[in-house]
Design an enzyme around this catalytic site. Sequence first.
Site, PDB file in Angstrom:
ATOM      1  CB  CYS A   1      -0.861  -0.021   1.732  1.00 18.23           C
ATOM      2  SG  CYS A   1      -1.761  -1.243   1.579  1.00 18.23           S
TER       3      CYS A   1
ATOM      4  NE  ARG B   1       5.406   1.449  -1.062  1.00 16.67           N
ATOM      5  CZ  ARG B   1       5.906   1.317   0.030  1.00 16.67           C
ATOM      6  NH1 ARG B   1       7.702   1.694  -0.540  1.00 16.67           N
ATOM      7  NH2 ARG B   1       5.703   0.922   0.965  1.00 16.67           N
TER       8      ARG B   1
ATOM      9  CD1 TRP C   1      -0.023  -5.699  -3.147  1.00 13.00           C
ATOM     10  CD2 TRP C   1      -0.078  -6.098  -0.881  1.00 13.00           C
ATOM     11  NE1 TRP C   1       0.863  -7.111  -3.002  1.00 13.00           N
ATOM     12  CE2 TRP C   1       0.180  -7.862  -1.733  1.00 13.00           C
ATOM     13  CE3 TRP C   1      -0.434  -7.136   0.315  1.00 13.00           C
ATOM     14  CZ2 TRP C   1       1.145  -8.544  -1.349  1.00 13.00           C
ATOM     15  CZ3 TRP C   1      -0.092  -8.442   1.139  1.00 13.00           C
ATOM     16  CH2 TRP C   1       0.669  -8.685  -0.104  1.00 13.00           C
TER      17      TRP C   1
ATOM     18  CG  ASN D   1       0.090   2.041   3.718  1.00 12.84           C
ATOM     19  OD1 ASN D   1      -0.943   2.513   3.178  1.00 12.84           O
ATOM     20  ND2 ASN D   1       1.414   2.898   3.606  1.00 12.84           N
ATOM     21  N   GLY D   2      -0.871  -1.753   6.653  1.00 14.87           N
ATOM     22  CA  GLY D   2      -0.874  -1.932   7.246  1.00 14.87           C
ATOM     23  C   GLY D   2      -1.877  -3.248   7.891  1.00 14.87           C
TER      24      GLY D   2
ATOM     25  CD  GLU E   1      17.994 -13.240  -6.177  1.00 14.66           C
ATOM     26  OE1 GLU E   1      17.248 -13.609  -5.520  1.00 14.66           O
ATOM     27  OE2 GLU E   1      17.357 -12.321  -7.107  1.00 14.66           O
TER      28      GLU E   1
ATOM     29  CE  LYS F   1      14.982 -11.759  -8.505  1.00 13.84           C
ATOM     30  NZ  LYS F   1      15.070 -11.617  -7.345  1.00 13.84           N
TER      31      LYS F   1
ATOM     32  CD  GLU G   1      10.604 -12.170  -7.473  1.00 14.52           C
ATOM     33  OE1 GLU G   1      10.769 -11.537  -7.002  1.00 14.52           O
ATOM     34  OE2 GLU G   1      12.194 -11.413  -8.162  1.00 14.52           O
TER      35      GLU G   1
ATOM     36  CG  HIS H   1      19.800 -36.242  -1.589  1.00 18.99           C
ATOM     37  ND1 HIS H   1      20.112 -37.559  -1.473  1.00 18.99           N
ATOM     38  CD2 HIS H   1      21.700 -35.890  -2.364  1.00 18.99           C
ATOM     39  CE1 HIS H   1      21.306 -38.630  -1.181  1.00 18.99           C
ATOM     40  NE2 HIS H   1      21.830 -36.507  -1.776  1.00 18.99           N
TER      41      HIS H   1
ATOM     42  CE  LYS I   1      12.460  -2.962  -4.923  1.00 18.59           C
ATOM     43  NZ  LYS I   1      12.963  -4.313  -5.448  1.00 18.59           N
TER      44      LYS I   1
HETATM   45  C1  F6R Z   1      12.762 -10.972  -4.738  1.00 17.36           C
HETATM   46  C2  F6R Z   1      12.473  -9.816  -3.873  1.00 17.36           C
HETATM   47  C3  F6R Z   1      12.079 -10.287  -2.657  1.00 17.36           C
HETATM   48  C4  F6R Z   1      12.720  -9.059  -1.698  1.00 17.36           C
HETATM   49  C5  F6R Z   1      12.208  -9.106   0.055  1.00 17.36           C
HETATM   50  C6  F6R Z   1      13.260  -8.824   0.931  1.00 17.36           C
HETATM   51  O1  F6R Z   1      12.781 -10.273  -5.955  1.00 17.36           O
HETATM   52  O2  F6R Z   1      12.161  -8.162  -4.235  1.00 17.36           O
HETATM   53  O3  F6R Z   1      12.294 -11.099  -2.354  1.00 17.36           O
HETATM   54  O4  F6R Z   1      13.805  -9.029  -1.646  1.00 17.36           O
HETATM   55  O5  F6R Z   1      10.406  -8.935  -0.327  1.00 17.36           O
HETATM   56  O6  F6R Z   1      12.981  -6.876   0.527  1.00 17.36           O
HETATM   57  P1  F6R Z   1      14.007  -6.073   1.138  1.00 17.36           P
HETATM   58  O7  F6R Z   1      15.387  -6.545   0.698  1.00 17.36           O
HETATM   59  O8  F6R Z   1      13.478  -4.619   0.567  1.00 17.36           O
HETATM   60  O9  F6R Z   1      13.881  -6.905   2.996  1.00 17.36           O
END
Ligand code: F6R
Length: 610
Positions: free
Chosen positions: A2, A27, A74, A100-101, A483, A487, A490, A506, A605
Amino acid sequence: MCGIVGYTGARPAAALVLEGLKRLEYRGYDSAGLAVVKDGRIEVFKAPGKIAVLEKELGTKLPSGTTALAHTRWATHGAPNAKNAHPHTDCGGTVALVHNGIIENAGALRAALTKRGHRFRSETDTEVLAHLIEELHAKGAPLVDAVVGALQDVEGAYGIAVLSSREPDTIVAARKGSPLLVAIGAGEHWVASDASAVLAHTRSVVYLDDEEIAVLRPHEYRILDRTAAEKEKTVTHVDWDLGTMERGGYAHFMLKEILEQPESLRNTLRGRLLEEEGTVRLGGLNITDEDLLKIQRIVITACGTSWHSALIGEYMMEELARVPTEVEYASEFRYRNPIVDERTLVIGISQSGETADTLAALREAKRRGARTLGLVNVVGSTIAREVDGGVYLHAGPEIGVASTKAFTSQIAALALLTLKMGRLRALSILQGREVVRALAKLPELVERVLATAPQVEQIAERLVRAQNVLYLGRGYNFPVALEGALKLKEISYVHAEGYPAAEMKHGPIALIDDLMPVVFIAPQDAVYQKVVSNVEEVKARGGRVIAILTEGDTGVARLADHKIEIPTTLDLLTPVLSALPLQLLAYYIAVRRGCNVDQPRNLAKSVTVE
Ligand code: F6R
């Protein structure tokens, strides 16, 4: 997640808050809304979907008025529709509120308020706050007192901003667990959940801390504690350049940020490498060398991509600094009974510096007497302010929801911290110098890897119809496998899994056939020969192999169906290079599949709810 933007001043407020809201679009959100105070009445407009839908409903003539709030939601409680979008109002429409929250006791409060005659229009947890404020405000309490009183009844996390038609040029904002700031202009003030919403107008901001309340009017702002006593707060200058927050000529922020990595890494390293001494200068640690030497154990805590970089940090710390290190998901750490004490260093890694679980984990660690450090990108963010010390990433604003440049800067920052710890302990000056030189060379090597983008794009073309992809790596490149898989899933919604390459035997090996591409991260490092055997095992079962390997490699290269080469560097720094083709691969696959790369579905984000 949000977003909140509020404005009070002399200019037409609706256009300003909508413009600010668009800067928060990255975001992630699923509906939007606006409230404007006009002629002593509050007008509210809401729409599901993008801000553009709301704008379409508003038409060319925006509501006039010089005080307004806007919000992107959100969804947590209730579907993402117009009814549940914020702002929410009380029964009589005197009060409008954005939040927000999550209000955790919303169910009980709603039942009690309904009994007392309040009518609810949404399914949200937020609406209870509007009615609680209404009860006190209707009895004559000024808006600020009504907000302070209402907040005493709620449990949970909030960043809120509230308007009242009875106080047309006032915004009251409050924070507990969800970021909020006040921005100061000339004869105007803003409230926002993220500085990017206001940077086009002012760079002077006051970050609210938990349990603080702000009262904004065009010519004054006041910060109060939860008992409504006035507080002095420092005004911070935000020096992020607005240009870097725009897409420039790139198709997506994600691509721009991938290609920015030579520069973001230079910024992470700038002024910190001391080649002669074979160590680093980290001005923000706030911990003496003597105290660093007393540290017996390190716990690194984070979420998502930051958790993956934490795993690389664990390998570095144990190999070079010889300090026992563990990595914990922040969401698990905070609710366990973790063993930490004053000899434990707890490091939180977070791009945003606002991730609710990481923040809570660090608070828990602090409460138990541990020393806390933050590896954070956003200057002035909550984690950055609450930890005992830290290392800023200086990667610049990361707008794309999928984290890319923050990841490589996190690895670089972890290498810096490892050098610092290592040189105080087992690492010789010669070894230190070697790492310093390798770090200094890294941005140039990153440029070389990024030049393979057209080649990666061609490979992506071949993988675009894959339904499942397996990513395998060992040692420092096992977290890179995780990672790479994250990527892909997501942003392209393709199922992908990352595994330590040897673990394949395994279980996951059962999945391998010619329809399941397997991405091997196989640079020539200490575990290279072991990985070659794992590649053989996949090939023997008809698997299709895409390999990230060292320039000039022939061992894995002869087995791979597709290969992308990376230059040689120290083992511990290979993840910075090997992650790049995987970021590009995910990007090009997602684009070809028609996915909205910068705003993937359901993702946010900055995850400010737990
Ligand atoms: C994946 C991604 C998320 C963030 C996670 C932590 O591409 O961006 O997995 O890494 O939400 O976010 P931060 O680093 O802002 O604590």
